[in-house]
Design a protein around this motif. Structure first.
Motif, PDB file in Angstrom:
ATOM      1  N   PHE A  51       0.756  -1.187   0.030  1.00 52.93           N
ATOM      2  CA  PHE A  51       0.073  -0.085  -0.057  1.00 52.93           C
ATOM      3  C   PHE A  51       0.828   1.233   0.058  1.00 52.93           C
ATOM      4  O   PHE A  51       0.595   1.992  -0.615  1.00 52.93           O
ATOM      5  N   VAL A  52       1.842   1.419   0.815  1.00 52.83           N
ATOM      6  CA  VAL A  52       2.548   2.567   0.788  1.00 52.83           C
ATOM      7  C   VAL A  52       3.493   2.659  -0.285  1.00 52.83           C
ATOM      8  O   VAL A  52       3.345   3.967  -0.921  1.00 52.83           O
ATOM      9  N   ASP A  53       3.812   1.698  -1.007  1.00 55.16           N
ATOM     10  CA  ASP A  53       4.487   2.030  -2.192  1.00 55.16           C
ATOM     11  C   ASP A  53       3.793   2.324  -3.289  1.00 55.16           C
ATOM     12  O   ASP A  53       4.225   3.243  -4.152  1.00 55.16           O
ATOM     13  N   ARG A  54       2.589   1.735  -3.396  1.00 59.55           N
ATOM     14  CA  ARG A  54       1.721   1.887  -4.461  1.00 59.55           C
ATOM     15  C   ARG A  54       0.887   3.368  -4.653  1.00 59.55           C
ATOM     16  O   ARG A  54       0.693   3.898  -5.213  1.00 59.55           O
ATOM     17  N   THR A  55       1.017   3.914  -3.353  1.00 60.68           N
ATOM     18  CA  THR A  55       0.225   5.324  -3.202  1.00 60.68           C
ATOM     19  C   THR A  55       1.269   6.368  -3.003  1.00 60.68           C
ATOM     20  O   THR A  55       1.193   7.551  -2.516  1.00 60.68           O
ATOM     21  N   ARG A  56       2.706   5.889  -2.696  1.00 59.24           N
ATOM     22  CA  ARG A  56       3.803   6.838  -2.531  1.00 59.24           C
ATOM     23  C   ARG A  56       3.450   8.138  -3.673  1.00 59.24           C
ATOM     24  O   ARG A  56       3.342   7.967  -4.708  1.00 59.24           O
ATOM     25  N   GLY A  57       3.719   9.264  -3.111  1.00 55.28           N
ATOM     26  CA  GLY A  57       3.685  10.362  -3.880  1.00 55.28           C
ATOM     27  C   GLY A  57       2.487  11.172  -3.717  1.00 55.28           C
ATOM     28  O   GLY A  57       2.131  12.335  -3.651  1.00 55.28           O
ATOM     29  N   ARG A  58       1.289  10.108  -3.782  1.00 54.14           N
ATOM     30  CA  ARG A  58       0.043  10.892  -3.796  1.00 54.14           C
ATOM     31  C   ARG A  58      -0.664  10.681  -2.560  1.00 54.14           C
ATOM     32  O   ARG A  58      -1.588  11.289  -1.807  1.00 54.14           O
ATOM     33  N   GLY A  59      -0.011   9.821  -1.479  1.00 55.47           N
ATOM     34  CA  GLY A  59      -0.570   9.630  -0.171  1.00 55.47           C
ATOM     35  C   GLY A  59       0.635   9.631   0.835  1.00 55.47           C
ATOM     36  O   GLY A  59       1.942   9.186   0.435  1.00 55.47           O
ATOM     37  N   LEU A  60       0.323  10.252   2.154  1.00 50.21           N
ATOM     38  CA  LEU A  60       1.487   9.998   3.001  1.00 50.21           C
ATOM     39  C   LEU A  60       0.772   9.409   4.375  1.00 50.21           C
ATOM     40  O   LEU A  60      -0.265  10.086   4.777  1.00 50.21           O
ATOM     41  N   VAL A  61       1.387   8.537   5.002  1.00 50.11           N
ATOM     42  CA  VAL A  61       0.926   8.075   6.569  1.00 50.11           C
ATOM     43  C   VAL A  61       1.820   8.559   7.363  1.00 50.11           C
ATOM     44  O   VAL A  61       3.043   8.578   7.119  1.00 50.11           O
ATOM     45  N   VAL A  62       1.104   9.018   8.261  1.00 50.03           N
ATOM     46  CA  VAL A  62       1.932   9.582   9.619  1.00 50.03           C
ATOM     47  C   VAL A  62       1.765   8.656  10.580  1.00 50.03           C
ATOM     48  O   VAL A  62       0.409   8.537  11.094  1.00 50.03           O
ATOM     49  N   LYS A  63       2.770   8.459  11.259  1.00 55.43           N
ATOM     50  CA  LYS A  63       2.505   7.775  12.583  1.00 55.43           C
ATOM     51  C   LYS A  63       2.069   8.502  13.884  1.00 55.43           C
ATOM     52  O   LYS A  63       2.422   9.405  14.055  1.00 55.43           O
TER      53      LYS A  63
END
Ligand SMILES: O=c1ccn([C@@H]2O[C@H](COP(=O)(O)OP(=O)(O)O[C@H]3O[C@H](CO)[C@@H](O)[C@H](O)[C@H]3O)[C@@H](O)[C@H]2O)c(=O)[nH]1
Length: 469
Positions: free
Chosen positions: A332-344
């Motif tokens: 998920f993180v790789d596929r959405t890289r650039g258009r999405g950011l997950v913050v912990k």
């Protein structure tokens, strides 16, 4: 001898921060006052309150943060979310004798405090303050509609006891849209429970208090404010004075260097949907997976604050580091890289909402989050989780009309398809225009209320002036 005003907040971030901001605002009206904010130690995670307190104490020397001594206090509670409200009400009761002692010492050392302002959850301290002849006000950190519901409990008790088991009906509170019973705050379902009794007792004391300050402005909820002021909530009690002094919006963290703000800098204007769920919002692992799928399918840019799921019904510390590889779908993180950011765990929410790249907010409907979104002109998708948040959703969607409702299953689970649909609806230039237009209007109302001559500024100025004599 200094003139003091004593503030007594509940220890969680969502209550402490607005109370501190209130103290700072009082100082703008009378800089000669000294503000004393009494700090209690909670047996649950209150977020990063100590660093916040330290920062404010350094920047604003007229605000003091004495810690009430814990003495032999040992709360008889665990921290499961079910009894969180009971715990919030009971904790100040355990401090009562230490509070009494601390106030007596203050009174003998300094002049008599001009006023005390207590959080709703500190209701058990009301008699401690009044027994020492200190004029005592409440600061209600949520909205006027839920305030109307709480103040009405002595009046609505019978109806509530009869109807709260019927999921197909609704309850009327003065000045509030009809609230479907499933959207009532959890304690309203058990009229014999400690939490309900605490709200009931608070309603009685609020009516006797010197007044209630609320973090709202008249233009957001004119019907509810009028109903309270006209005595419709408290027919057999005194009518409390209500001071709408909001919206108070504060920045609780040191935002500037956070990586997510740099990332937002590289995104187009109003293109990002922000997902963040308050100081305590947690999701089960299956729900996190579903959210990831929904966000990915929506095709929209997103900034998402992710925390660990709760462990076996316990509210696990939000400070524990989530492992995204385990929690989110494979790749998920790789596929959405650039258009999405997950913050912990935690993002600087006020700064994020105020960033030009943010165009929508999926929120748990905590009142501070709502005020922060409205002040930043960001429309919302309402995903309530706990406390009075389902009630707030009715207000947001039906009354103020600044949010779209998210449909959940009876269990509270939200499907990927539903999240995808609502995010698209919110972010789409045509379907989202209604809530965007409305949030713009409300932002202007909020700004006017807090500006020179605005209703909220005048209300607080008059109150502070009344303490000068
Ligand atoms: O990652 C995060 C999460 C939260 N916040 C801040 O934390 C506060 C959260 O406040 P709020 O939105 O009101 O949620 P809660 O912390 O859940 O607040 C409690 O108190 C509110 C005011 O009484 C109620 O409306 C809520 O239902 C109740 O849960 C806000 O200022 C947010 O900006 C952040 O800065 N970063």
């Amino acid at each position: 001898m200094e003139d003091t005003v004593i503030l007594y907040p509940s220890p969680g971030m969502g209550h402490l921060v607005p109370m501190v901001e209130l103290g700072k605002l009082i100082l703008t009206h009378n800089p000669s006052f000294s503000i004393i904010i009494l700090i209690t130690t909670a047996p649950f995670d209150t977020g990063s309150t100590s660093s916040y307190i330290k920062r404010i104490a350094t920047a604003t020397p007229s605000v003091h943060f004495p810690h009430l001594p814990t003495g032999n206090i040992s709360p008889p509670f665990t921290t499961s979310s079910d009894n969180f409200i009971e715990l919030a009400f009971e904790l100040p009761r355990l401090y009562n004798s230490n509070l009494h002692h601390a106030l007596q010492t203050m009174i003998s050392q300094k002049s008599r405090p001009k006023a005390s302002i207590i959080d709703m959850f500190c209701n058990s301290s009301f008699e401690v303050f009044t027994s020492l002849d200190i004029p005592t006000y409440y600061f209600f950190t949520s909205n006027a509609c839920i305030l109307s519901a709480i103040l009405s409990l002595p009046k609505t008790h019978q109806i509530l006891s009869e109807k709260n088991k019927d999921p197909n009906t609704s309850i009327e509170f003065p000045g509030v849209p009809p609230i479907p019973t499933p959207d009532l705050p959890m304690p309203f379902f058990d009229t014999e429970g400690l939490a309900y009794k605490s709200f009931f007792g608070t309603a009685i004391n609020m009516a006797k208090s010197a007044g209630i300050l609320t973090n709202t402005c008249h233009a957001f909820e004119p019907r509810a404010v009028k109903a309270i002021s006209d005595g419709l909530c408290t027919p057999n009690l005194l009518t409390p004075s209500v001071y709408c002094i909001g919206p108070i919006v504060a920045n609780s963290g040191e935002a500037h260097e956070h990586e997510c703000l740099r990332w937002l800098d590289s995104q187009p204007s109003r293109s990002v949907v922000f997902l963040c769920f308050g100081s305590m919002g947690l999701f089960k692992a299956e729900q996190l997976t579903e959210m990831a799928i929904g966000l990915e399918k929506s095709g929209h840019r997103f900034l998402w604050v992710v925390r660990n799921p709760p462990a076996d019904g316990e509210t696990k510390s939000i400070l524990a580091e989530p492992d995204l590889d385990v929690l989110l779908p494979n790749g998920f993180v790789d596929r959405t890289r650039g258009r999405g950011l997950v913050v912990k765990k935690w993002a600087p929410q006020v700064a994020v909402l105020s960033h030009d790249s943010v165009g929508g907010f999926v929120t748990h409907c905590g009142w501070n989050s709502i005020l922060e979104a409205v002040s930043a002109e960001v429309p919302m998708v309402a995903w309530p989780l706990y406390s009075e948040q389902r009630f707030n959703r009715v207000l947001l969607v039906e009354e103020v009309k600044v949010a779209l409702a998210l449909e959940e299953l009876e269990s509270g689970f939200v499907s990927a398809d539903e999240l995808e649909k609502r995010v698209r609806e919110l972010m789409d230039s045509v379907s989202g225009e209604g809530v965007r237009e409305r949030v713009r209007e409300m932002r202007d109302c909020a700004k006017a209320a807090r500006g020179d001559g605005g209703s909220s500024r005048v209300a607080l100025a008059e109150l502070v002036e009344s303490w000068n004599s």
